[in-house]
Design a protein around this motif. Structure first.
Motif, PDB file in Angstrom:
ATOM      1  N   PRO A 271     -35.864   4.401 -11.225  1.00  0.00           N
ATOM      2  CA  PRO A 271     -35.577   3.353 -10.250  1.00  0.00           C
ATOM      3  C   PRO A 271     -36.844   2.656  -9.761  1.00  0.00           C
ATOM      4  O   PRO A 271     -37.937   3.232  -9.785  1.00  0.00           O
ATOM      5  N   LEU A 272     -36.703   1.423  -9.334  1.00  0.00           N
ATOM      6  CA  LEU A 272     -37.799   0.687  -8.703  1.00  0.00           C
ATOM      7  C   LEU A 272     -37.148  -0.257  -7.718  1.00  0.00           C
ATOM      8  O   LEU A 272     -36.305  -1.063  -8.083  1.00  0.00           O
ATOM      9  N   LYS A 273     -37.526  -0.094  -6.476  1.00  0.00           N
ATOM     10  CA  LYS A 273     -36.880  -0.906  -5.460  1.00  0.00           C
ATOM     11  C   LYS A 273     -37.896  -1.919  -4.968  1.00  0.00           C
ATOM     12  O   LYS A 273     -39.017  -1.551  -4.642  1.00  0.00           O
ATOM     13  N   ILE A 274     -37.525  -3.158  -4.912  1.00  0.00           N
ATOM     14  CA  ILE A 274     -38.461  -4.157  -4.427  1.00  0.00           C
ATOM     15  C   ILE A 274     -37.748  -5.108  -3.480  1.00  0.00           C
ATOM     16  O   ILE A 274     -36.606  -5.460  -3.696  1.00  0.00           O
ATOM     17  N   GLY A 275     -38.441  -5.467  -2.417  1.00  0.00           N
ATOM     18  CA  GLY A 275     -37.810  -6.302  -1.401  1.00  0.00           C
ATOM     19  C   GLY A 275     -37.947  -7.788  -1.711  1.00  0.00           C
ATOM     20  O   GLY A 275     -38.360  -8.185  -2.791  1.00  0.00           O
ATOM     21  N   LYS A 276     -37.602  -8.607  -0.714  1.00  0.00           N
ATOM     22  CA  LYS A 276     -37.675 -10.058  -0.887  1.00  0.00           C
ATOM     23  C   LYS A 276     -39.080 -10.568  -0.638  1.00  0.00           C
ATOM     24  O   LYS A 276     -39.522 -11.525  -1.240  1.00  0.00           O
ATOM     25  N   ARG A 277     -39.768  -9.923   0.326  1.00  0.00           N
ATOM     26  CA  ARG A 277     -41.150 -10.339   0.618  1.00  0.00           C
ATOM     27  C   ARG A 277     -42.074  -9.164   0.375  1.00  0.00           C
ATOM     28  O   ARG A 277     -41.975  -8.117   1.011  1.00  0.00           O
ATOM     29  N   VAL A 278     -42.996  -9.358  -0.545  1.00  0.00           N
ATOM     30  CA  VAL A 278     -43.873  -8.266  -0.965  1.00  0.00           C
ATOM     31  C   VAL A 278     -45.315  -8.605  -0.613  1.00  0.00           C
ATOM     32  O   VAL A 278     -45.770  -9.729  -0.857  1.00  0.00           O
ATOM     33  N   ALA A 279     -46.024  -7.634  -0.027  1.00  0.00           N
ATOM     34  CA  ALA A 279     -47.454  -7.808   0.225  1.00  0.00           C
ATOM     35  C   ALA A 279     -48.226  -6.904  -0.713  1.00  0.00           C
ATOM     36  O   ALA A 279     -47.903  -5.730  -0.842  1.00  0.00           O
ATOM     37  N   VAL A 280     -49.220  -7.477  -1.388  1.00  0.00           N
ATOM     38  CA  VAL A 280     -50.090  -6.666  -2.235  1.00  0.00           C
ATOM     39  C   VAL A 280     -51.473  -6.686  -1.598  1.00  0.00           C
ATOM     40  O   VAL A 280     -52.035  -7.756  -1.358  1.00  0.00           O
ATOM     41  N   ILE A 281     -52.016  -5.510  -1.305  1.00  0.00           N
ATOM     42  CA  ILE A 281     -53.312  -5.442  -0.635  1.00  0.00           C
ATOM     43  C   ILE A 281     -54.399  -5.257  -1.675  1.00  0.00           C
ATOM     44  O   ILE A 281     -54.395  -4.261  -2.411  1.00  0.00           O
ATOM     45  N   GLY A 282     -55.348  -6.187  -1.744  1.00  0.00           N
ATOM     46  CA  GLY A 282     -56.450  -6.061  -2.697  1.00  0.00           C
ATOM     47  C   GLY A 282     -56.690  -7.358  -3.450  1.00  0.00           C
ATOM     48  O   GLY A 282     -55.862  -8.276  -3.380  1.00  0.00           O
ATOM     49  N   GLY A 283     -57.814  -7.448  -4.147  1.00  0.00           N
ATOM     50  CA  GLY A 283     -58.147  -8.688  -4.842  1.00  0.00           C
ATOM     51  C   GLY A 283     -58.661  -8.487  -6.250  1.00  0.00           C
ATOM     52  O   GLY A 283     -59.295  -9.369  -6.826  1.00  0.00           O
ATOM     53  N   GLY A 284     -58.388  -7.316  -6.817  1.00  0.00           N
ATOM     54  CA  GLY A 284     -58.837  -7.043  -8.183  1.00  0.00           C
ATOM     55  C   GLY A 284     -57.746  -7.290  -9.214  1.00  0.00           C
ATOM     56  O   GLY A 284     -56.676  -7.807  -8.882  1.00  0.00           O
ATOM     57  N   ASN A 285     -58.032  -6.905 -10.461  1.00  0.00           N
ATOM     58  CA  ASN A 285     -57.046  -7.064 -11.527  1.00  0.00           C
ATOM     59  C   ASN A 285     -55.765  -6.301 -11.223  1.00  0.00           C
ATOM     60  O   ASN A 285     -54.672  -6.738 -11.544  1.00  0.00           O
ATOM     61  N   VAL A 286     -55.947  -5.137 -10.613  1.00  0.00           N
ATOM     62  CA  VAL A 286     -54.781  -4.295 -10.319  1.00  0.00           C
ATOM     63  C   VAL A 286     -53.858  -5.023  -9.335  1.00  0.00           C
ATOM     64  O   VAL A 286     -52.639  -5.039  -9.506  1.00  0.00           O
ATOM     65  N   ALA A 287     -54.450  -5.659  -8.325  1.00  0.00           N
ATOM     66  CA  ALA A 287     -53.664  -6.402  -7.343  1.00  0.00           C
ATOM     67  C   ALA A 287     -52.927  -7.563  -8.015  1.00  0.00           C
ATOM     68  O   ALA A 287     -51.742  -7.794  -7.764  1.00  0.00           O
ATOM     69  N   MET A 288     -53.638  -8.286  -8.887  1.00  0.00           N
ATOM     70  CA  MET A 288     -53.002  -9.426  -9.571  1.00  0.00           C
ATOM     71  C   MET A 288     -51.842  -8.952 -10.443  1.00  0.00           C
ATOM     72  O   MET A 288     -50.785  -9.567 -10.494  1.00  0.00           O
ATOM     73  N   ALA A 290     -50.005  -6.249 -10.054  1.00  0.00           N
ATOM     74  CA  ALA A 290     -48.882  -5.825  -9.210  1.00  0.00           C
ATOM     75  C   ALA A 290     -48.164  -7.059  -8.678  1.00  0.00           C
ATOM     76  O   ALA A 290     -46.933  -7.139  -8.687  1.00  0.00           O
ATOM     77  N   ALA A 291     -48.938  -8.052  -8.228  1.00  0.00           N
ATOM     78  CA  ALA A 291     -48.345  -9.256  -7.646  1.00  0.00           C
ATOM     79  C   ALA A 291     -47.492  -9.993  -8.677  1.00  0.00           C
ATOM     80  O   ALA A 291     -46.354 -10.388  -8.412  1.00  0.00           O
ATOM     81  N   ARG A 292     -48.041 -10.144  -9.871  1.00  0.00           N
ATOM     82  CA  ARG A 292     -47.323 -10.910 -10.905  1.00  0.00           C
ATOM     83  C   ARG A 292     -46.103 -10.135 -11.409  1.00  0.00           C
ATOM     84  O   ARG A 292     -45.116 -10.732 -11.835  1.00  0.00           O
ATOM     85  N   THR A 293     -46.184  -8.810 -11.384  1.00  0.00           N
ATOM     86  CA  THR A 293     -45.008  -8.004 -11.745  1.00  0.00           C
ATOM     87  C   THR A 293     -43.923  -8.204 -10.694  1.00  0.00           C
ATOM     88  O   THR A 293     -42.747  -8.400 -11.023  1.00  0.00           O
ATOM     89  N   ALA A 294     -44.333  -8.195  -9.417  1.00  0.00           N
ATOM     90  CA  ALA A 294     -43.360  -8.377  -8.329  1.00  0.00           C
ATOM     91  C   ALA A 294     -42.707  -9.759  -8.414  1.00  0.00           C
ATOM     92  O   ALA A 294     -41.505  -9.907  -8.161  1.00  0.00           O
ATOM     93  N   VAL A 295     -43.473 -10.791  -8.793  1.00  0.00           N
ATOM     94  CA  VAL A 295     -42.916 -12.138  -8.962  1.00  0.00           C
ATOM     95  C   VAL A 295     -41.791 -12.090  -9.990  1.00  0.00           C
ATOM     96  O   VAL A 295     -40.702 -12.628  -9.790  1.00  0.00           O
ATOM     97  N   ARG A 296     -42.044 -11.380 -11.082  1.00  0.00           N
ATOM     98  CA  ARG A 296     -41.049 -11.307 -12.153  1.00  0.00           C
ATOM     99  C   ARG A 296     -39.817 -10.512 -11.749  1.00  0.00           C
ATOM    100  O   ARG A 296     -38.771 -10.605 -12.377  1.00  0.00           O
ATOM    101  N   LEU A 297     -39.957  -9.696 -10.712  1.00  0.00           N
ATOM    102  CA  LEU A 297     -38.787  -8.953 -10.226  1.00  0.00           C
ATOM    103  C   LEU A 297     -38.088  -9.738  -9.116  1.00  0.00           C
ATOM    104  O   LEU A 297     -37.200  -9.235  -8.440  1.00  0.00           O
ATOM    105  N   GLY A 298     -38.548 -10.988  -8.904  1.00  0.00           N
ATOM    106  CA  GLY A 298     -37.804 -11.889  -8.020  1.00  0.00           C
ATOM    107  C   GLY A 298     -38.271 -11.990  -6.577  1.00  0.00           C
ATOM    108  O   GLY A 298     -37.558 -12.516  -5.734  1.00  0.00           O
ATOM    109  N   ALA A 299     -39.453 -11.497  -6.273  1.00  0.00           N
ATOM    110  CA  ALA A 299     -39.886 -11.493  -4.872  1.00  0.00           C
ATOM    111  C   ALA A 299     -40.818 -12.656  -4.537  1.00  0.00           C
ATOM    112  O   ALA A 299     -41.424 -13.257  -5.416  1.00  0.00           O
ATOM    113  N   GLU A 300     -40.913 -12.945  -3.225  1.00  0.00           N
ATOM    114  CA  GLU A 300     -41.983 -13.817  -2.734  1.00  0.00           C
ATOM    115  C   GLU A 300     -43.177 -12.904  -2.485  1.00  0.00           C
ATOM    116  O   GLU A 300     -43.079 -11.931  -1.759  1.00  0.00           O
ATOM    117  N   VAL A 301     -44.310 -13.226  -3.107  1.00  0.00           N
ATOM    118  CA  VAL A 301     -45.409 -12.271  -3.100  1.00  0.00           C
ATOM    119  C   VAL A 301     -46.662 -12.835  -2.426  1.00  0.00           C
ATOM    120  O   VAL A 301     -47.074 -13.963  -2.701  1.00  0.00           O
TER     121      VAL A 301
END
Ligand SMILES: Cc1cc2nc3c(=O)[nH]c(=O)nc-3n(C[C@H](O)[C@H](O)[C@H](O)COP(=O)(O)OP(=O)(O)OC[C@H]3O[C@@H](n4cnc5c(N)ncnc54)[C@H](O)[C@@H]3O)c2cc1C
Ligand SMILES: Cc1cc2nc3c(=O)[nH]c(=O)nc-3n(C[C@H](O)[C@H](O)[C@H](O)COP(=O)(O)OP(=O)(O)OC[C@H]3O[C@@H](n4cnc5c(N)ncnc54)[C@H](O)[C@@H]3O)c2cc1C
Ligand code: FES
Lengths: 459, 284
Positions: A271-288, A290-301
């Motif tokens: 399972p993976l649960k993701i909300g409507k508004r997602v905050a990703v903390i950080g500015g490295g490749n890992v953050a990007m 995570a953010a782009r994965t969350a976008v693809r799962l339908g969230a505002e990131v």
């Protein structure tokens, strides 16, 4: 001007996990290669962490001698398809290119990727295997460090076994970096198949330190040397209030669920649960990622980063793609508390404004809190991408292996030799979280050191 | 691939599997667990090592059906294969580091709730082989759900039972038995409680009053089990710990149980959806 590289359209890509950058065709690669001035100073080579002879391989692309180009690259880099996709070229090779001073640097990364893919797609055998030496070497961990160490040793004639803790080989390449940046079937699996063709054996589900100890590898299983490439997989948290609320993930957990366990596909069980508004903390490749994965799962990131975009350690291309895909950048902002509802679920964050003042010893601007600037924003998922430290299992369970105060394994710089006889290490386990190319280079270097050690060891 | 050598139902929805996994069997110690992935699409689920036979190279696990993955697992049969079986993971129980001399005069009380009897079995077995005194309490909803009673008795210790409906042993809870044993004058150096989180919470509250050192084994949600994701984080003594690498056993008096319970429910809606998806569970 650079030959533009084809990309998946934004509208299409945010709905799927397909690779965004489509790479050069032969014609495009040859055209781009012809931009290289083959200059004497070759700053690109100086700025490449493993010193690939860049002008030379580009020269061969110009002449359409792709196999020759491959031979040059493989001398230095055993994973060009991967490095071409994930290296921070703008601060390495391309950052040194003279063309970049006035216009655009030669797209060295894209050309490297082109050659890497050419080799994979055409099943070209770039390795000349030396005769068997009948000596066994164990490689622990199957990330870029382990993979390159194993392939180099196999070419040198050793019997190599890779032990991997997870159920799939590849390290961060499979569990961290998403499909849309680094395709798993097309690229990572192929690289691993090539390793198998070299005769390397891969044993998954083996946690060295737990399933077998380093000493057992030598004493009971007959290995004569060991390479440790266990990475820096242990996620850091901020230590702020509310961080254990439901809906707060480390980037590693979020990405592992999505990538390794394929939780975004309905037929997979994780399972993976993701909300409507997602905050990703950080500015490295890992953050990007995570953010782009969350976008693809339908969230505002939202990316929450305490410095400004200029200081972000992520690759330029990732920042660019993240913005194209609608990720919102909240810079000069730092979380101070995570707020949870009565059931323990994240409902928001207290954020504090930051400003940059002065520089630290590494030359980076220092973020300082702006007093009285706290405000609350609603979020239902928070992803922490603030760094990782080396996996502790081996150092916990093997006292002969010395680690430093950052939990990194202590080694001799040139060889990767650890404090335990016959044991070498490299990659993130030694440097802390770094890059694929550095891990690859360290694995290769250690392989030569192991060869040297075993050649002089007359038993 | 790991072969199922034997399968037995211990209760209506509790199954024991004996799995061929020589490398795991060779290194397994009481208190440790494995991560199992049944097939290509499966999730990684943690299960405690319940027994191991180094000479045969087998490891036993006991699975209670609570959701989609455990249900899928219960449908497997002798001769079938499990795709991934990684371990042993986590730290061994603390007493494994004590020598015979240190253990000789110690008295242990084990408290198992439901399927918790499975993880305590290898611990009691280990201690009894060294001749250490152990009492064991098993609690369950009713008689049918009491598992491994005879196996534990065979190790040579007294076993006390409590059931919610009184169908076996006393009618009541495991905490009633702990209180009773202590009131009767039994003394213990340590209590080891393994079972549902609520049970571990109440046992710990009681033993804190009674001033007996208590160890619990936490069953947080996990993904990798190697310290890489932090899904298993718990608060112990005000500090965040990873159950898989720092545990799974912790000082029962320091665990934030309410947080453990909340975090266990993190994926409840998702799991329910999946359960409907995977068709009805009809393993029993
Ligand atoms: C999300 C993400 C994005 C990134 N993006 C980029 C990028 O764009 N460009 C770039 O250059 N770098 C990037 N990096 C960093 C890069 O991936 C790492 O620097 C690199 O993978 C390190 O390689 P490694 O071989 O040292 O370790 P890893 O890739 O971490 O592999 C270590 C392996 O060892 C295994 N292991 C650990 N302990 C044991 C044990 N005890 N026994 C057996 N096996 C064990 C692990 O399971 C893992 O498979 C990114 C990292 C992440 C997490
Ligand atoms: C270290 C450790 C050892 C364990 N040992 C055993 C064991 O020996 N035998 C055994 O049967 N189980 C054991 N568990 C629990 C087991 O891992 C879970 O029951 C299993 O993952 C549930 O998977 P599922 O898909 O069937 O259920 P899901 O569909 O994931 O969950 C069904 C319901 O069970 C709850 N649940 C999910 N995970 C857990 C959990 N970890 N603990 C309690 N409730 C949970 C969910 O909230 C949900 O309501 C252990 C867990 C850990 C962390
Ligand atoms: S399960 Fe991933 S860190 Fe413990």
């Amino acid at each position: 001007m650079r030959v533009p590289v084809k990309e998946l359209k934004v509208e299409e890509r945010i709905k799927c996990f397909d690779e965004v950058c489509l790479g050069y065709s032969e014609e495009e690669a040859v055209l781009e290669a012809s931009r290289c001035l083959n200059c004497k100073s070759a700053n690109c080579v100086k700025k490449c962490p493993v010193g690939v002879d860049i002008p030379k391989f580009i020269e061969y692309i110009k002449k359409r001698e792709f196999e020759k180009a491959a031979e040059i690259i493989f001398k230095y880099n055993s994973l060009p398809s991967i490095c071409g996709r994930v290296c921070p070229q703008e601060i390495q090779c391309e950052g040194g290119c003279v063309l970049g001073k006035k216009g655009e640097a030669v797209a060295i990364g894209k050309l490297e990727r082109f050659i890497g893919d050419y080799v994979l797609n055409n099943d070209i055998d770039v390795f000349k295997k030396e005769p068997k030496k009948n000596k066994k070497v164990a490689v622990v961990g199957s990330g870029p460090a382990g993979l390159s160490c194993a392939s180099t040793l196999a070419i040198l004639g050793y019997d190599v076994t890779i032990f991997e803790a997870l159920h799939e080989a590849g390290g961060v390449l499979v569990y961290g970096i998403p499909e849309f940046r680094l395709p798993k079937e097309k690229i990572v699996k192929k690289e691993i198949e090539n390793l198998l063709k070299l005769g390397v054996e891969i044993k998954t589900n083996v946690i060295v330190g737990r399933t077998v100890t380093l000493n057992q590898l030598f004493d009971e299983l007959g290995y004569e040397a060991v390479f440790i490439g266990t990475g820096a997989g242990l996620p850091k948290f901020m230590g702020i209030k509310g961080e254990n609320a439901n809906g707060v993930y480390s980037a590693n957990e979020f990405l592992t669920r999505a990538n390794l366990m394929r939780a975004f596909l309905d037929e997979y069980d994780t399972p993976l649960k993701i909300g409507k508004r997602v905050a990703v903390i950080g500015g490295g490749n890992v953050a990007m990622d995570a953010a782009r994965t969350a976008v693809r799962l339908g969230a505002e990131v939202h990316i929450i980063y305490r410095r400004t975009e200029d200081e972000m350690p992520a690759r330029l291309e990732e920042i660019h793609h993240a913005k194209e895909e609608g990720v919102i950048f909240d810079v000069l902002t730092n979380p101070v508390e995570i707020l949870a509802d009565e059931n323990g679920w994240v409902k928001g964050m207290v954020l504090r404004k930051m400003e940059l003042k002065g520089v630290d010893e590494s030359g980076r601007r220092i973020p300082v809190e702006v007093e009285g600037s706290d405000y609350v924003e609603e979020f239902d998922t928070v992803i922490m991408a603030i760094g990782t430290v080396p996996n502790p299992i081996i150092s916990y369970t093997t006292s002969e292996i010395k680690i430093n105060n950052k939990r990194c394994i202590v080694v001799e710089e040139d060889t990767g030799k650890t404090t335990m006889e016959g044991v070498y290490a490299g990659g993130d386990a030694v440097t802390g979280a770094a890059t694929v190319i550095l891990a690859m280079g360290a694995g290769k270097r250690a392989a030569y050191a192991i060869d040297h050690y075993l050649s002089n060891n007359n038993n | 691939m790991y072969k199922i050598i034997e399968k037995n139902f211990l209760a209506e929805n509790i199954v024991m599997f004996k799995i061929k996994a020589p490398m795991v069997a060779k290194s397994a110690k009481p208190g440790q667990f494995v991560i199992v992935r049944i097939d290509e699409k499966g999730e990684r689920i943690p299960l405690t090592i319940c027994d191991y036979d180094r000479s045969l190279g087998t490891v036993s696990i006991v699975v209670q059906v609570v959701g989609a993955s455990t249900c899928k697992m219960a449908k497997l049969n002798q001769g079938d294969y499990i795709l991934d079986f990684a371990g042993p993971l986590g730290n061994a129980s603390e007493f494994v580091n004590l020598n015979e001399e240190e253990l000789k005069n110690k008295k242990y009380l084990f408290v198992a709730g439901g399927v918790g009897a499975a993880p305590i079995y290898p611990q009691v077995k280990y201690l009894r082989q060294l001749g250490v005194y152990c009492d064991v309490i098993i609690g369950a909803r009713s008689k049918e759900l009491v598992i491994l009673k005879e196996d534990i008795e065979k190790l040579g210790c007294r076993v006390y039972i409590s059931t919610d409906d009184g169908s076996l042993g006393i009618r009541g809870r495991v905490t009633d038995l702990v209180k009773k044993l202590v009131e009767e004058g039994n003394t213990y150096d340590e209590v080891v409680a393994i079972g549902p989180v609520v049970m571990m919470k109440f046992v710990s509250m009681l033993t804190k009053e009674l001033n007996i050192k208590t160890t619990v084994s936490l069953n947080s949600i996990m993904v990798d089990g190697t310290g890489m994701c932090g899904a298993c984080r718990v608060t112990v003594g005000g500090q965040t710990k990873f159950t898989c690498t720092d545990g799974p056993e912790f000082d029962g008096h320091l665990v934030d149980y309410d947080e453990v319970i909340k975090r266990q429910n993190m994926f409840r809606d998702e799991e329910v959806r999946r359960m409907h998806h995977t068709s009805e569970c009809s393993c029993f």
